[in-house]
Design an enzyme around this catalytic site. Structure first.
Site, PDB file in Angstrom:
ATOM      1  N   THR A  20     -32.282 150.332 -48.334  1.00  0.00           N
ATOM      2  CA  THR A  20     -31.729 151.339 -47.434  1.00  0.00           C
ATOM      3  C   THR A  20     -31.804 152.739 -48.021  1.00  0.00           C
ATOM      4  O   THR A  20     -31.999 153.718 -47.297  1.00  0.00           O
ATOM      5  CB  THR A  20     -30.261 150.999 -47.097  1.00  0.00           C
ATOM      6  OG1 THR A  20     -30.222 149.742 -46.418  1.00  0.00           O
ATOM      7  CG2 THR A  20     -29.627 152.059 -46.210  1.00  0.00           C
ATOM      8  N   TYR A  34     -31.953 151.103 -38.595  1.00  0.00           N
ATOM      9  CA  TYR A  34     -33.000 151.855 -39.285  1.00  0.00           C
ATOM     10  C   TYR A  34     -33.992 150.869 -39.885  1.00  0.00           C
ATOM     11  O   TYR A  34     -33.785 149.649 -39.855  1.00  0.00           O
ATOM     12  CB  TYR A  34     -32.391 152.720 -40.402  1.00  0.00           C
ATOM     13  CG  TYR A  34     -31.571 151.917 -41.377  1.00  0.00           C
ATOM     14  CD1 TYR A  34     -32.158 151.306 -42.480  1.00  0.00           C
ATOM     15  CD2 TYR A  34     -30.201 151.734 -41.175  1.00  0.00           C
ATOM     16  CE1 TYR A  34     -31.408 150.538 -43.353  1.00  0.00           C
ATOM     17  CE2 TYR A  34     -29.452 150.965 -42.041  1.00  0.00           C
ATOM     18  CZ  TYR A  34     -30.059 150.373 -43.133  1.00  0.00           C
ATOM     19  OH  TYR A  34     -29.318 149.611 -43.989  1.00  0.00           O
ATOM     20  N   THR A 100     -29.200 147.003 -50.889  1.00  0.00           N
ATOM     21  CA  THR A 100     -27.869 146.504 -51.240  1.00  0.00           C
ATOM     22  C   THR A 100     -27.669 145.016 -50.971  1.00  0.00           C
ATOM     23  O   THR A 100     -26.735 144.419 -51.503  1.00  0.00           O
ATOM     24  CB  THR A 100     -26.779 147.292 -50.486  1.00  0.00           C
ATOM     25  OG1 THR A 100     -26.999 147.185 -49.075  1.00  0.00           O
ATOM     26  CG2 THR A 100     -26.788 148.752 -50.899  1.00  0.00           C
ATOM     27  N   ASP A 101     -28.528 144.392 -50.156  1.00  0.00           N
ATOM     28  CA  ASP A 101     -28.304 142.991 -49.801  1.00  0.00           C
ATOM     29  C   ASP A 101     -28.310 142.069 -51.018  1.00  0.00           C
ATOM     30  O   ASP A 101     -27.515 141.131 -51.097  1.00  0.00           O
ATOM     31  CB  ASP A 101     -29.348 142.516 -48.784  1.00  0.00           C
ATOM     32  CG  ASP A 101     -28.994 142.917 -47.367  1.00  0.00           C
ATOM     33  OD1 ASP A 101     -27.967 143.597 -47.177  1.00  0.00           O
ATOM     34  OD2 ASP A 101     -29.736 142.555 -46.439  1.00  0.00           O
ATOM     35  N   LYS A 173     -21.258 142.825 -52.997  1.00  0.00           N
ATOM     36  CA  LYS A 173     -21.176 143.531 -51.716  1.00  0.00           C
ATOM     37  C   LYS A 173     -20.117 142.856 -50.862  1.00  0.00           C
ATOM     38  O   LYS A 173     -20.204 141.664 -50.569  1.00  0.00           O
ATOM     39  CB  LYS A 173     -22.541 143.505 -51.032  1.00  0.00           C
ATOM     40  CG  LYS A 173     -22.637 144.347 -49.761  1.00  0.00           C
ATOM     41  CD  LYS A 173     -24.066 144.343 -49.234  1.00  0.00           C
ATOM     42  CE  LYS A 173     -24.218 145.198 -47.990  1.00  0.00           C
ATOM     43  NZ  LYS A 173     -25.633 145.242 -47.521  1.00  0.00           N
ATOM     44  N   GLU A 294      -8.740 119.777 -59.691  1.00  0.00           N
ATOM     45  CA  GLU A 294      -8.641 118.773 -58.624  1.00  0.00           C
ATOM     46  C   GLU A 294      -9.843 117.846 -58.652  1.00  0.00           C
ATOM     47  O   GLU A 294      -9.727 116.650 -58.386  1.00  0.00           O
ATOM     48  CB  GLU A 294      -8.540 119.463 -57.262  1.00  0.00           C
ATOM     49  CG  GLU A 294      -8.380 118.509 -56.095  1.00  0.00           C
ATOM     50  CD  GLU A 294      -8.275 119.235 -54.765  1.00  0.00           C
ATOM     51  OE1 GLU A 294      -8.179 118.540 -53.735  1.00  0.00           O
ATOM     52  OE2 GLU A 294      -8.304 120.477 -54.749  1.00  0.00           O
TER      53      GLU A 294
END
Length: 337
Positions: A20, A34, A100-101, A173, A294
């Protein structure tokens, strides 16, 4: 005098990969609609002329893709190039612009594999540069400020977003529509204000110069996949991933990496037939998976991901399995990294 000033400034290389921060929308109102990976590194640098006051900056386009499409081969290519630059005497710091993903995955991969104490900073943006109130220019300015600062040395790979300095290991993120998108469960390492870094804590886990992993020695990575657990889950995805070549499965479990009674027999069988099983948690604010709380991990020969989210657990397991197939060694690595 200008030459003297340049000689006093740090030398910072910006490696661009797309995302981006290199995106463009049809109008200034398009902050979320975009096309990523459109703007080249030279134009990114030219868009922030104030970088010249911070460092002697040069750019290099390593790739130009949206980060959801980054592969293990891309990670290896990027890591090896960063290592080459870090070995150069005329490079003081490196900034990587990134989508950023999967920024958090790349940052952690580099944090584990780069044996250098030089500042390595990964940066992105939540809005394209064409949008009103775009965040990319200031994020890039802050990244260069951190990378050019000697105080940033030895702190592992860093991420600068929204004025915060985050650990590449801890950050993730948390939302896809706001500029304050990147958070660490244990808080940021510091802040950047008008180009000056303020530090509050240091990384506690092994990284970079203290890591046993070395990008220069790694040519390929094993296949490791993530399977997501939920109410009414079946074992279909787990079995299919293993049958299609996964050497390890990250169980993205609820709560404490919990394993449904409907899944337990399949995961026990997969482990007995050679697939490593790593329990992690997909809770939003950061999981913390306890061993043998557990689930009988010792009995099942499973590994727990400690506080790493499923995506970061996958990165660590891929690197660890280059060195060992022993589940006890894998667990030791999770405790230390």
């Amino acid at each position: 005098k200008e030459v003297e000033n340049q000689q006093k400034l740090a030398n910072v290389v910006i490696l661009a990969t797309g995302g981006t921060i290199a995106g463009a929308g049809a109008s200034a109102a398009n902050s979320a609609t975009y096309q990523a990976a459109k703007v080249g590194v030279d134009k990114l640098i030219a868009g922030v002329p104030e970088l010249a006051d911070l460092a002697n900056v040069r750019g290099e386009q390593v790739m130009q893709i949206a980060s959801e499409s980054i592969t293990n081969d891309d990670l290896l290519k990027l890591g090896k190039r960063v290592a080459e630059l870090a070995d150069s005497n005329d490079v003081d710091g490196i900034v990587i612009t990134h989508g950023t993903d999967t920024l958090e995955e790349t940052a952690y991969f580099l944090d584990l594999t780069l044996n250098t104490d030089k500042p390595i900073v990964v940066v992105g943006s939540m809005r394209p540069g064409t949008a009103m109130s775009a965040d990319g220019m200031l994020n890039l300015y802050n990244a260069v400020a951190v990378a050019s600062n000697k105080d940033s040395r030895g702190k592992g790979v860093l991420v600068t977003m929204n004025d915060e300095i985050q650990s590449g290991r801890d950050v993730s993120k948390s939302i896809n529509i706001k500029t304050e998108a990147f958070k660490s469960a244990w808080g940021p390492l510091g802040m950047v204000v008008e180009g000056k870094s303020y530090w509050f804590r240091l990384p506690a886990k092994r990284h970079t110069v203290n890591s046993e992993f070395d990008i220069k020695q790694i040519s390929s990575l094993p296949q490791v996949d993530i399977a997501y657990s939920y109410g009414n889950v079946t074992d279909t995805a787990y079995k299919a991933l293993a049958q299609n070549g996964a050497k390890a499965l990250i169980h993205a479990g609820t709560g404490n990496g919990s394993v449904s009674s409907r899944l337990t027999p399949a995961l026990q069988t997969l482990r007995k037939t050679g697939t490593q099983i790593i329990r992690s948690s997909h809770v939003n604010q950061g999981g913390f998976v306890l061993r043998n709380a557990e689930q009988p991990d010792d009995k099942n020969d499973w590994v727990v991901a400690h506080d790493l989210n499923p995506e970061k657990a996958r990165i660590l397991v891929e690197l660890a399995m280059v060195k060992t197939q022993d589940s006890k060694e894998l667990q030791r690595i999770f405790w230390e990294y």
